[in-house]
Design an enzyme around this catalytic site. Structure first.
Site, mmCIF file in Angstrom:
data_model
loop_
_atom_site.group_PDB
_atom_site.id
_atom_site.type_symbol
_atom_site.label_atom_id
_atom_site.label_comp_id
_atom_site.label_asym_id
_atom_site.label_seq_id
_atom_site.Cartn_x
_atom_site.Cartn_y
_atom_site.Cartn_z
ATOM 1 N N HIS A 1 7.880 13.841 -33.414
ATOM 2 C CA HIS A 1 9.234 13.528 -33.159
ATOM 3 C C HIS A 1 9.692 12.280 -33.528
ATOM 4 C CE1 HIS A 1 11.092 16.796 -30.910
ATOM 5 N NE2 HIS A 1 10.148 16.947 -29.931
ATOM 6 N N CYS B 1 9.604 23.284 -27.372
ATOM 7 C CA CYS B 1 10.212 21.972 -27.668
ATOM 8 C C CYS B 1 11.697 21.912 -26.449
ATOM 9 C CB CYS B 1 10.477 21.492 -28.937
ATOM 10 S SG CYS B 1 11.239 19.844 -29.195
ATOM 11 N N HIS C 1 2.642 16.861 -31.198
ATOM 12 C CA HIS C 1 3.948 17.130 -31.130
ATOM 13 C C HIS C 1 4.977 16.147 -31.135
ATOM 14 C CE1 HIS C 1 7.104 20.177 -29.609
ATOM 15 N NE2 HIS C 1 7.571 18.921 -29.329
ATOM 16 N N GLU C 2 4.639 14.969 -30.178
ATOM 17 C CA GLU C 2 5.450 13.916 -29.728
ATOM 18 C C GLU C 2 5.367 13.102 -30.999
ATOM 19 O OE1 GLU C 2 7.562 14.657 -27.623
ATOM 20 O OE2 GLU C 2 6.240 16.201 -26.550
HETATM 21 ZN ZN ZN Z 1 9.392 18.372 -28.763
#
Ligand code: ZN
Length: 167
Positions: free
Chosen positions: A138, A92, A134-135
């Protein structure tokens, strides 16, 4: 404009995010353009707005190596998960030096809005699936350090954060 990428334990990475409204404001259009430039410059495959200090549901995916032009998704969420899960090593941009295996559904269906505010659905079982998951995490304040069971690099950094009660 290249934006500074915030690193853990910056508060922005854990803050709740607001939905993006349509038509897009000039500010969000500029942020989108800047985030695409920033992820390209950083040689990253994805970036979410909290990583540049903006608490909004905006992510960009940069899989040019897979011959896809970089694209932005607004208000993206996973609406369907495949049964099969796979473990892939992830890093990341907000956690430099930290890598580990993350188990996620191989296939997901993502619902989001495009730049015109049109609702789109993407079903994928490759890199788009992995990066988008993954995003999207976030934008919900979730980081790979919450998900990694087995570190491949940087475990000592995470241990120290745990000791300092930063996780
Ligand atoms: Zn990330």
């Amino acid at each position: 404009m290249i934006l500074p990428i915030l690193t853990y334990p910056n508060d922005s990475l854990r803050k709740p995010t607001q939905p993006v409204a349509f038509p897009l404001s000039a500010e969000i259009k500029k942020l989108t353009k800047d985030m695409i430039e920033t992820v390209q410059k950083a040689d990253g495959i994805g970036l979410a707005a909290p990583q540049v200090g903006k608490s909004v549901k905006l992510i960009v995916v940069n899989l040019e190596k897979s011959e896809l032009p970089p694209f932005a998704l607004y208000n993206a969420k996973v609406v369907k998960k495949g049964f099969k899960k796979i473990e892939v090593e992830e890093g990341c941009l907000s956690l430099p030096g930290i890598f580990g295996n993350v188990k996620r559904p191989k296939q997901v269906t993502i619902e989001a809005q495009n730049g015109q505010g049109k609702t789109i659905r993407i079903t994928d079982d490759g890199w788009v699936s992995r990066v988008a998951q993954h995003e999207i995490d976030h934008t919900n304040g979730v980081l790979i350090i919450d998900l990694i069971k087995k570190y491949t690099a940087g475990q000592e950094i995470v241990k120290q954060w745990k000791k300092d009660k930063l996780i």
